[in-house]
Design an enzyme around this catalytic site. Structure first.
Site, mmCIF file in Angstrom:
data_model
loop_
_atom_site.group_PDB
_atom_site.id
_atom_site.type_symbol
_atom_site.label_atom_id
_atom_site.label_comp_id
_atom_site.label_asym_id
_atom_site.label_seq_id
_atom_site.Cartn_x
_atom_site.Cartn_y
_atom_site.Cartn_z
ATOM 1 N N HIS A 167 0.848 -1.211 0.000
ATOM 2 C CA HIS A 167 0.000 0.000 0.000
ATOM 3 C C HIS A 167 0.881 1.259 0.000
ATOM 4 C CE1 HIS A 167 -2.935 2.875 1.589
ATOM 5 N NE2 HIS A 167 -3.868 1.980 1.710
ATOM 6 N N GLU A 271 -1.072 1.486 -5.096
ATOM 7 C CA GLU A 271 -0.921 0.250 -4.333
ATOM 8 C C GLU A 271 -0.997 -0.961 -5.267
ATOM 9 O OE1 GLU A 271 -3.966 2.722 -1.601
ATOM 10 O OE2 GLU A 271 -4.105 0.550 -1.407
HETATM 11 O O1 TA6 Z 1 -6.235 1.670 -0.162
HETATM 12 C C1 TA6 Z 1 -7.181 2.683 0.031
HETATM 13 C C2 TA6 Z 1 -7.850 2.459 1.368
HETATM 14 O O2 TA6 Z 1 -8.527 1.221 1.385
HETATM 15 C C3 TA6 Z 1 -8.779 3.640 1.635
HETATM 16 O O3 TA6 Z 1 -10.134 3.259 1.569
HETATM 17 C C4 TA6 Z 1 -8.355 4.105 3.039
HETATM 18 O O4 TA6 Z 1 -9.087 3.403 4.015
HETATM 19 C C5 TA6 Z 1 -6.885 3.727 3.022
HETATM 20 O O5 TA6 Z 1 -6.874 2.429 2.432
HETATM 21 C C6 TA6 Z 1 -6.161 3.793 4.343
HETATM 22 O O6 TA6 Z 1 -6.647 2.791 5.195
HETATM 23 P P1 TA6 Z 1 -6.088 2.785 6.718
HETATM 24 O O7 TA6 Z 1 -6.730 1.602 7.359
HETATM 25 O O8 TA6 Z 1 -4.587 2.673 6.633
HETATM 26 O O9 TA6 Z 1 -6.493 4.119 7.296
#
Ligand code: TA6
Length: 299
Positions: A167, A271
């Site tokens: 990510h 990601e």
């Molecule tokens: O990858 C995008 C995502 O799924 C968004 O929806 C947002 O939730 C982000 O990840 C960050 O997630 P986190 O749990 O690290 O705050």
């Protein structure tokens, strides 16, 4: 006192070095130096928080408000998302790998000047809900950064079903001066429109509001063209059919306690993994290999 391991110079090429020290929150951290670059890797979540080539701004965005605490995800760098992506009833979002302390298995200063660090996810109560598996994460630091997450299904009878995703948060000069290239024609789930299924029509994606998209069945390399910093970042991937693009924009940024209100201007997530309908169903004895190579050059 940090312990530095600096091997001798071999064949005239300076070998990389690894320093072990207490990072933020006194979490154990490896600081890697090579002839081209520096990197920082926390055992917590096997989390790369920093990668910088000597003649460029850092490649990875890190929030100034990030937590560095057991059980808490680090905000920025490269969270390792496994074995699920997104929310899960009664459990933390994005799996338990990113909030678990991984075990350092070895580090290898190679003759070409690169340094590889290999980490393994230890057994855990959360992991015991799955068929027996081994997850090994290898980070290779050179003038680029290569990440590889290998998951082996150690069961002799059961398939192992999981999602994985690196990510990655990228440092950019100004979100309004960035283009994302490489996803034209790919189908995506638009999370800001109730997961509506859409098809990417833009050669160059620009961001001027919250963007949270899961692109499916795409193996493409994505380029971030950053005219403010005058650089192009390439996200090349193998063993991945999903790409997620995320910027929280203003409202979401204000709702995140571990993210500065204006930090959305200086970051974008691209990601790489296998999520949603691209989840992996790994037969007994097989190994899934997710590899992402991050590189940059002047525009
Ligand atoms: O990858 C995008 C995502 O799924 C968004 O929806 C947002 O939730 C982000 O990840 C960050 O997630 P986190 O749990 O690290 O705050």
């Amino acid at each position: 006192m940090p312990a530095e391991i600096t091997p001798a110079v071999q064949s005239g090429k300076a070998l990389g070095s690894v320093m072990f020290l207490d990072g933020q929150g006194e979490l154990p951290m490896l600081k890697v130096n090579t002839a081209w670059s520096t990197a920082e890797i926390y055992l917590h979540g096997a989390h790369v928080t920093h990668f910088k080539k000597k003649d460029e701004p850092g490649l990875l965005f890190m929030s100034q408000c990030s937590r560095f605490a057991e059980g808490q995800p680090i905000r920025g760098g490269i969270p390792v998302i496994f074995p699920w992506f997104g929310p899960r009833e009664g459990m933390g979002q994005h799996g338990f790998a990113r909030v678990t302390a991984w075990e350092l298995k070895e580090f290898i200063p190679a003759a070409d000047g690169s340094v590889s660090v290999r980490l393994q996810l230890p057994d855990s109560p959360e992991g015991s809900a799955y068929p027996p598996f081994t997850a090994v994460y290898t980070i290779t630091v050179k003038d680029d950064l290569t990440l590889r997450l290998d998951v082996t299904n150690n069961s002799e009878i059961e398939s192992l079903t999981f999602e994985n995703c690196l990510h990655s948060y990228f440092e950019i000069g100004d979100i309004k001066e960035v283009s994302l290239i490489g996803l034209k024609g790919a189908k995506y789930l638009d999370k800001v429109s109730q997961f509506a299924e859409k098809t990417e029509s833009a050669d160059a994606i620009r961001i001027s509001s919250e963007v949270d998209r899961i692109y499916l069945n795409t193996t493409s390399t994505v380029e971030i063209q950053d005219s403010r910093l005058g650089r192009k970042i390439c996200i090349e991937k193998h063993g991945s059919t999903s790409t997620v693009i995320w910027n929280p924009w203003i409202a979401k940024a204000q709702q995140m306690p571990d993210f500065g209100n204006d930090e959305y201007l200086r970051m974008v997530c691209v990601e790489s993994g296998n999520v949603s309908s691209n989840q992996i169903i790994l037969p007994p004895g097989e190994t899934s290999k997710l590899e992402v190579k991050l590189s940059s050059e002047s525009l």
